[in-house]
Design an enzyme around this catalytic site. Structure first.
Site, PDB file in Angstrom:
ATOM      1  N   PRO A   1      28.247  12.509  14.248  1.00  0.00           N
ATOM      2  CA  PRO A   1      27.706  13.961  13.745  1.00  0.00           C
ATOM      3  C   PRO A   1      25.974  13.633  13.067  1.00  0.00           C
ATOM      4  CG  PRO A   1      30.272  14.416  13.261  1.00  0.00           C
ATOM      5  CD  PRO A   1      30.132  13.371  14.108  1.00  0.00           C
ATOM      6  N   ASN A   2      25.197  13.555  12.770  1.00  0.00           N
ATOM      7  CA  ASN A   2      24.341  13.831  11.371  1.00  0.00           C
ATOM      8  C   ASN A   2      23.589  12.690  11.377  1.00  0.00           C
ATOM      9  OD1 ASN A   2      23.828  16.384  12.061  1.00  0.00           O
ATOM     10  ND2 ASN A   2      25.770  16.727  10.451  1.00  0.00           N
TER      11      ASN A   2
ATOM     12  N   ARG B   1      18.256  11.522   5.976  1.00  0.00           N
ATOM     13  CA  ARG B   1      18.858  12.735   5.908  1.00  0.00           C
ATOM     14  C   ARG B   1      19.707  12.189   4.102  1.00  0.00           C
ATOM     15  NH1 ARG B   1      25.315  12.197   8.151  1.00  0.00           N
ATOM     16  NH2 ARG B   1      26.216  14.281   6.805  1.00  0.00           N
TER      17      ARG B   1
ATOM     18  N   TYR C   1      22.565   9.032   0.889  1.00  0.00           N
ATOM     19  CA  TYR C   1      23.186   8.501   1.926  1.00  0.00           C
ATOM     20  C   TYR C   1      22.332   7.141   2.482  1.00  0.00           C
ATOM     21  CZ  TYR C   1      25.839  12.028   3.638  1.00  0.00           C
ATOM     22  OH  TYR C   1      27.572  12.607   3.721  1.00  0.00           O
TER      23      TYR C   1
ATOM     24  N   ASN D   1      31.948   5.314  11.949  1.00  0.00           N
ATOM     25  CA  ASN D   1      32.053   6.478  11.133  1.00  0.00           C
ATOM     26  C   ASN D   1      32.497   7.990  11.387  1.00  0.00           C
ATOM     27  OD1 ASN D   1      31.106   7.944   9.092  1.00  0.00           O
ATOM     28  ND2 ASN D   1      29.121   6.940   7.889  1.00  0.00           N
TER      29      ASN D   1
ATOM     30  N   ALA E   1      31.165  14.291   9.917  1.00  0.00           N
ATOM     31  CA  ALA E   1      31.659  15.020   9.091  1.00  0.00           C
ATOM     32  C   ALA E   1      33.560  15.389   9.876  1.00  0.00           C
ATOM     33  CB  ALA E   1      31.323  16.686   9.042  1.00  0.00           C
TER      34      ALA E   1
ATOM     35  N   GLU F   1      37.547   1.704   9.500  1.00  0.00           N
ATOM     36  CA  GLU F   1      36.717   3.686   9.461  1.00  0.00           C
ATOM     37  C   GLU F   1      35.708   2.486   8.323  1.00  0.00           C
ATOM     38  OE1 GLU F   1      39.253   6.417   7.524  1.00  0.00           O
ATOM     39  OE2 GLU F   1      37.759   7.219   6.809  1.00  0.00           O
TER      40      GLU F   1
ATOM     41  N   HIS G   1      32.101   4.557   5.863  1.00  0.00           N
ATOM     42  CA  HIS G   1      31.599   5.925   5.423  1.00  0.00           C
ATOM     43  C   HIS G   1      30.208   4.935   3.989  1.00  0.00           C
ATOM     44  CE1 HIS G   1      34.223   8.316   6.985  1.00  0.00           C
ATOM     45  NE2 HIS G   1      35.569   7.979   6.422  1.00  0.00           N
TER      46      HIS G   1
ATOM     47  N   ARG H   1      33.426  12.594  -3.642  1.00  0.00           N
ATOM     48  CA  ARG H   1      32.946  13.600  -3.954  1.00  0.00           C
ATOM     49  C   ARG H   1      33.346  15.527  -3.475  1.00  0.00           C
ATOM     50  NH1 ARG H   1      28.827  13.131   1.732  1.00  0.00           N
ATOM     51  NH2 ARG H   1      27.945  14.468   0.419  1.00  0.00           N
TER      52      ARG H   1
HETATM   53  C1  DQA Z   1      30.023  10.242   5.560  1.00  0.00           C
HETATM   54  C2  DQA Z   1      30.416  11.010   4.517  1.00  0.00           C
HETATM   55  C3  DQA Z   1      30.750  12.329   5.420  1.00  0.00           C
HETATM   56  O1  DQA Z   1      31.577  13.110   4.817  1.00  0.00           O
HETATM   57  C4  DQA Z   1      29.613  13.255   5.797  1.00  0.00           C
HETATM   58  O2  DQA Z   1      29.788  14.415   6.685  1.00  0.00           O
HETATM   59  C5  DQA Z   1      28.743  11.678   6.682  1.00  0.00           C
HETATM   60  C6  DQA Z   1      28.579  10.932   6.535  1.00  0.00           C
HETATM   61  C7  DQA Z   1      29.271   9.110   5.729  1.00  0.00           C
HETATM   62  O3  DQA Z   1      29.519   7.911   5.523  1.00  0.00           O
HETATM   63  O4  DQA Z   1      29.534   8.629   3.889  1.00  0.00           O
HETATM   64  O5  DQA Z   1      28.023  13.027   8.016  1.00  0.00           O
HETATM   65  O6  DQA Z   1      30.630   9.640   6.609  1.00  0.00           O
END
Ligand code: DQA
Length: 148
Positions: A9-10, A17, A22, A73, A76, A97, A99, A106
């Site tokens: 998501p997002n 964003r 990011y 990825n 959240a 995985e 990120h 964080r």
């Molecule tokens: C994320 C880190 C997560 O905490 C966050 O909710 C994201 C992006 C990252 O790529 O740093 O959506 O996965």
């Protein structure tokens, strides 16, 4: 070799964003870079992004028997979803995985990953470059395990 690249998501909003966290690279640019790396490695990549957890789980199920590994990825959902790890495990999909941010540096609620225990490896904190690093690591690990 076929590798699915799942973004949660997002992550469709990368570029606009929270750029201080990011970066400004869009998801489309990340996928284009991975496509070039995939061509270099001689693999096929399947890209998808979901804002609905159930749809992402269905897409993971659809990988059964037809995909060799995944780059994930989960955004959240990393911090909330045992269901996504269960789906990856259920269809026996080896995964890395990734990120963009260093989740362990964080807020406390981001410092736990439900996916990490099942992952071959985790890359975090290298921004958009992390996707390429994770893809190269994943393909190398899968090639090594298919030789042994
Ligand atoms: C994320 C880190 C997560 O905490 C966050 O909710 C994201 C992006 C990252 O790529 O740093 O959506 O996965």
């Amino acid at each position: 070799m076929r590798i699915a690249v799942f973004n949660g998501p997002n992550l469709n909003l990368l570029g606009i964003r929270e750029p201080a966290i990011y970066g400004t690279t869009t998801l489309g640019e990340i996928e284009a870079r991975l496509e070039a790396v995939g061509a270099e490695l001689g693999i096929t990549l399947l890209f998808s992004q979901f804002n609905d957890e159930g749809r992402m789980i269905d897409a993971i199920h659809n990988c059964y028997g037809v995909v060799d590994g995944a780059l994930v990825n989960a955004g959240a959902w990393t911090h909330t979803s045992l269901a996504i790890r269960d789906a990856l495990t259920a269809v026996r999909l080896p995964y890395a995985e990734v990120h963009l941010s260093n989740i362990w540096g964080r807020e406390p609620e981001r410092r736990h990953s439900w996916l990490a225990p099942g992952a071959i490896g985790v890359i975090a904190g290298f921004g958009a470059d992390g996707y390429e690093l994770a893809l190269r690591g994943l393909v190398q690990a899968l090639r090594r395990s298919s030789e042994s």
